[in-house]
Design a protein around this motif. Structure first.
Motif, short mmCIF file in Angstrom:
data_model
loop_
_atom_site.label_atom_id
_atom_site.label_comp_id
_atom_site.label_asym_id
_atom_site.label_seq_id
_atom_site.Cartn_x
_atom_site.Cartn_y
_atom_site.Cartn_z
N LYS A 55 1.17 -1.54 0.42
CA LYS A 55 -0.05 0.17 0.10
C LYS A 55 1.00 1.27 0.02
O LYS A 55 1.68 1.31 0.90
CB LYS A 55 -0.86 0.05 1.33
CG LYS A 55 -1.81 -0.68 1.55
CD LYS A 55 -2.44 -1.10 2.64
CE LYS A 55 -3.56 -2.54 2.38
NZ LYS A 55 -4.56 -2.36 3.73
N ASP A 56 0.62 2.29 -1.73
CA ASP A 56 2.19 3.01 -0.99
C ASP A 56 1.57 4.29 0.26
O ASP A 56 2.59 5.01 0.54
CB ASP A 56 1.72 3.96 -2.55
CG ASP A 56 1.68 3.13 -3.71
OD1 ASP A 56 2.68 2.37 -3.70
OD2 ASP A 56 1.21 3.62 -4.59
N LYS A 57 0.37 4.33 1.07
CA LYS A 57 -0.36 5.10 1.68
C LYS A 57 0.88 4.72 2.99
O LYS A 57 0.73 5.44 3.80
CB LYS A 57 -1.31 5.96 1.61
CG LYS A 57 -2.12 6.21 0.51
CD LYS A 57 -3.30 6.27 0.35
CE LYS A 57 -4.61 7.10 -0.86
NZ LYS A 57 -5.86 6.97 -0.12
N CYS A 58 0.85 3.37 2.90
CA CYS A 58 1.54 2.67 3.97
C CYS A 58 2.98 2.58 4.03
O CYS A 58 3.77 3.03 5.74
CB CYS A 58 1.00 1.45 4.17
SG CYS A 58 -0.56 1.26 5.14
N LYS A 59 3.32 2.58 3.28
CA LYS A 59 5.24 2.59 2.87
C LYS A 59 5.62 3.53 3.91
O LYS A 59 7.03 3.19 4.65
CB LYS A 59 5.66 3.07 1.68
CG LYS A 59 5.19 1.78 1.05
CD LYS A 59 5.65 2.17 -0.98
CE LYS A 59 4.73 0.39 -1.30
NZ LYS A 59 5.61 0.44 -2.70
N GLU A 60 5.23 4.55 3.70
CA GLU A 60 5.81 6.25 4.55
C GLU A 60 5.16 6.26 5.72
O GLU A 60 5.77 7.32 6.12
CB GLU A 60 6.65 7.26 3.34
CG GLU A 60 7.65 6.26 2.23
CD GLU A 60 8.72 5.91 3.15
OE1 GLU A 60 9.23 6.83 3.82
OE2 GLU A 60 9.18 5.49 2.88
N CYS A 61 4.77 5.74 6.20
CA CYS A 61 3.56 6.22 7.53
C CYS A 61 3.37 5.92 8.72
O CYS A 61 4.11 4.61 9.22
CB CYS A 61 1.81 5.61 6.76
SG CYS A 61 0.68 6.07 8.48
N PHE A 62 4.27 6.45 9.40
CA PHE A 62 4.57 6.16 10.76
C PHE A 62 3.62 5.14 11.57
O PHE A 62 3.81 4.72 11.84
CB PHE A 62 5.22 6.91 11.90
CG PHE A 62 3.02 8.17 12.85
CD1 PHE A 62 3.06 7.17 13.35
CD2 PHE A 62 2.49 8.61 12.24
CE1 PHE A 62 2.01 7.75 14.60
CE2 PHE A 62 1.07 9.08 12.63
CZ PHE A 62 0.93 8.47 13.67
N ALA A 63 2.44 5.02 11.65
CA ALA A 63 1.74 4.13 12.06
C ALA A 63 1.06 2.72 11.74
O ALA A 63 0.85 1.54 11.43
CB ALA A 63 0.14 4.85 12.27
N ARG A 64 2.17 2.55 10.45
CA ARG A 64 2.14 1.51 9.87
C ARG A 64 2.31 -0.25 10.50
O ARG A 64 1.12 -1.44 10.39
CB ARG A 64 2.84 1.49 8.00
CG ARG A 64 4.31 1.58 8.94
CD ARG A 64 4.63 1.06 7.29
NE ARG A 64 6.81 0.79 7.32
CZ ARG A 64 7.42 1.85 8.16
NH1 ARG A 64 6.93 3.08 7.62
NH2 ARG A 64 8.47 2.02 8.19
N PHE A 65 3.29 0.01 11.64
CA PHE A 65 2.78 -1.26 11.88
C PHE A 65 2.17 -1.46 13.36
O PHE A 65 2.41 -2.57 14.34
CB PHE A 65 4.42 -1.36 13.37
CG PHE A 65 5.62 -1.41 11.36
CD1 PHE A 65 5.49 -2.11 10.42
CD2 PHE A 65 7.12 -0.57 12.11
CE1 PHE A 65 6.63 -2.42 9.70
CE2 PHE A 65 7.74 -0.36 11.15
CZ PHE A 65 7.44 -1.21 9.47
N TYR A 66 1.27 -0.34 13.44
CA TYR A 66 -0.01 0.05 14.33
C TYR A 66 -1.25 -0.72 14.08
O TYR A 66 -1.48 -1.54 14.28
CB TYR A 66 -0.10 0.98 15.23
CG TYR A 66 1.56 1.54 16.59
CD1 TYR A 66 1.99 1.52 17.53
CD2 TYR A 66 1.86 2.04 15.59
CE1 TYR A 66 2.44 0.64 18.35
CE2 TYR A 66 3.74 2.28 16.42
CZ TYR A 66 3.98 1.94 17.57
OH TYR A 66 4.80 2.45 18.42
N CYS A 67 -1.14 0.04 12.61
CA CYS A 67 -2.11 -0.20 12.07
C CYS A 67 -2.71 -1.68 11.53
O CYS A 67 -3.41 -1.79 11.13
CB CYS A 67 -3.47 0.76 11.93
SG CYS A 67 -2.64 1.12 10.22
N SER A 68 -1.47 -1.77 11.17
CA SER A 68 -1.31 -2.82 10.20
C SER A 68 -2.10 -2.54 8.20
O SER A 68 -2.37 -3.93 7.98
CB SER A 68 -1.79 -4.06 10.19
OG SER A 68 -0.46 -4.26 11.64
#
Length: 464
Positions: free
Chosen positions: A409-422
């Protein structure tokens, strides 16, 4: 990757890739911010160079004493050495292996009843019908579903089955039969079922409460908050409100649960953007385990949440977090689902990358035995995966979900929350963007704010 923010007076530095959280003073906060600019082009800094240190000192010397800046840079170097600051992203290397893993099913959402005795305005199930006909699951279909789960769960011992609807209590006898059948299979197959139930409470009685307290690991009690809020959105089919009937039952049930889990779970809409008052209303009613979720609805719905609502929603989460800390310190705290964040360990790598496991590890089962990736996809024929008689036949869609992770998911790659919201909810992504590898933008903003508040709470309570 570093994420920094200030919340309720706390200066938070989050090292995204390691999960390390640092509650710091203003000086160190600014030093890390300046360092982020200096090492922005580096995958992972090792030893800070003299030029890098000088660049930070030069940027901040007018604000802080040079000696204090040098000390802070030394502290930052210690954290870098300990791999707690500016760490490399190692998780993307796990994605390839994760794609190759054998599919193991560990949870089912049994739609025990496609029917409901309420007429909630925002219900994605269309008052329980799920774009189709009203129906109750038979014991035979449910039995086949449990057999499928046992057969496709590999070596996994702990299995989860959620009785869902519509309103599951409208098919209560089958719920009891399926629990009994599941228990009868545990020893023979070395499995242990964790049964859960979601109910609107209309049909709750002493017998049901007693059975649930014995057999259900968790019970979700649906209530939207203050009487005027709940009765506007969760009326009976004749238009009358449900609050006065349900609340006393829920209070009795929650009290009877002992050490077993329950959650009073509400939905907030554009009609109650001051939803923190509803959460606190739950707490004041004596409930200790709470969840209030944002409605997900088409933009044209009058109650849908829109982008212009986000500033108020952000303020509400801040207000709720502050009150959460206050009540906890006063000894009258409560649990709020979105503030329950484990900073010491958290989910395993697979969960961090792929989230809820819908379509692969987690499936929804209709009353007639069809499989869908989750309850929100039920009725969408493009996502029909198979059935309890034939198993999973649509492996193409299953494999699409298997590859759905934060690096897809392009929007997730650089998002700080990605490992919390998956990566967020695949159904929301599909409903708003037509594909499961996008993200529901308004939902993302709310999720990021909840995570920031949850981290701040941990910092505030750590001072005790």
């Amino acid at each position: 990757m570093i994420h920094q923010y200030i919340n309720n007076g706390y200066h938070i530095v989050l090292d995204v890739n390691s999960g390390s959280v640092h509650s710091v003073d203003a000086l160190f906060y600014d030093v890390v911010k300046a360092l982020s600019d200096v090492v922005a082009d580096m995958e992972k800094p090792e030893k800070l160079t003299e030029d890098q240190r000088n660049a930070v000192v030069s940027a901040l010397e007018g604000k802080y004493p040079k000696e204090d800046l040098e000390d802070a840079l030394s502290d930052a170097q210690e954290l870098i050495d300990a791999e707690e600051l500016f760490t490399a992203d190692i998780y993307k290397d796990y994605v390839v292996d994760f794609k190759k893993r054998q599919t193991v099913v560990k949870a089912l959402c049994l739609h025990i009843a496609h029917d409901c005795n309420l007429a909630c305005q925002y219900c994605f199930a269309e008052e329980g019908e799920y774009h189709g006909r009203r129906a109750l699951m038979s014991f035979e279909v449910g039995k086949k579903a449990l057999d499928f789960l046992i057969a496709n769960s590999g070596n996994r011992v702990n299995l989860e089955v959620d009785f869902f609807g519509g309103e599951p209590l409208m098919n209560w006898n089958v719920v009891k039969q399926l629990v009994e059948y599941g228990r009868s299979q545990e020893k023979a197959h070395n499995k242990k079922f964790r049964f859960t139930l979601t109910t609107n409470g209309v049909l709750l009685n002493d017998e049901i409460m007693e059975f649930c307290n014995k057999e259900m690991s968790n019970v979700v009690l649906s209530l939207d908050g203050r009487k005027e809020v709940n009765d506007k959105m969760r009326p009976f089919r004749n238009g009358t409100g449900s609050y006065d009937l349900i609340v006393p039952k829920f209070q009795k049930f929650a009290e009877s649960r002992g050490d077993k889990d329950y959650f009073v779970r509400g939905t907030f809409t554009r009609n109650n953007l001051d939803f923190s008052n509803d959460v606190l209303h739950f707490a004041d009613l004596g409930f200790k385990k709470l969840s209030v979720e944002p409605v997900v609805a088409p933009p044209e719905a009058p109650y849908s949440i829109r982008e212009e609502d986000l500033p108020q929603i952000v303020e509400e989460y801040d207000r709720l977090a502050k009150e959460f800390v206050k009540r906890e310190k006063e000894g009258r705290g409560f649990k709020f689902f979105h503030f329950m964040l484990d900073l010491s360990q958290g989910p395993c790598v697979a969960k961090r990358l792929s989230g809820c496991g819908s379509g692969t590890e987690y499936l929804a089962v209709t009353p007639w035995g069809d499989f869908y990736p989750c309850h929100q996809f039920v009725g969408m024929e493009d996502f029909l995966l198979g059935n309890v008689d034939e198993g999973i036949t649509n492996t193409k869609v299953r494999d699409e979900f298997k590859l759905c992770n934060v690096y897809a998911k392009d929007k997730c790659k650089e998002c700080f929350a990605r490992f919390y919201c998956s990566g967020g909810c695949a159904a929301n992504s599909y409903n708003f963007h037509g594909k499961i590898t996008d993200a529901y933008d308004i939902g993302c903003e709310m999720q990021k704010k909840r995570i920031e508040c949850a981290i701040m709470i941990r910092a505030a309570l750590a001072e005790e």
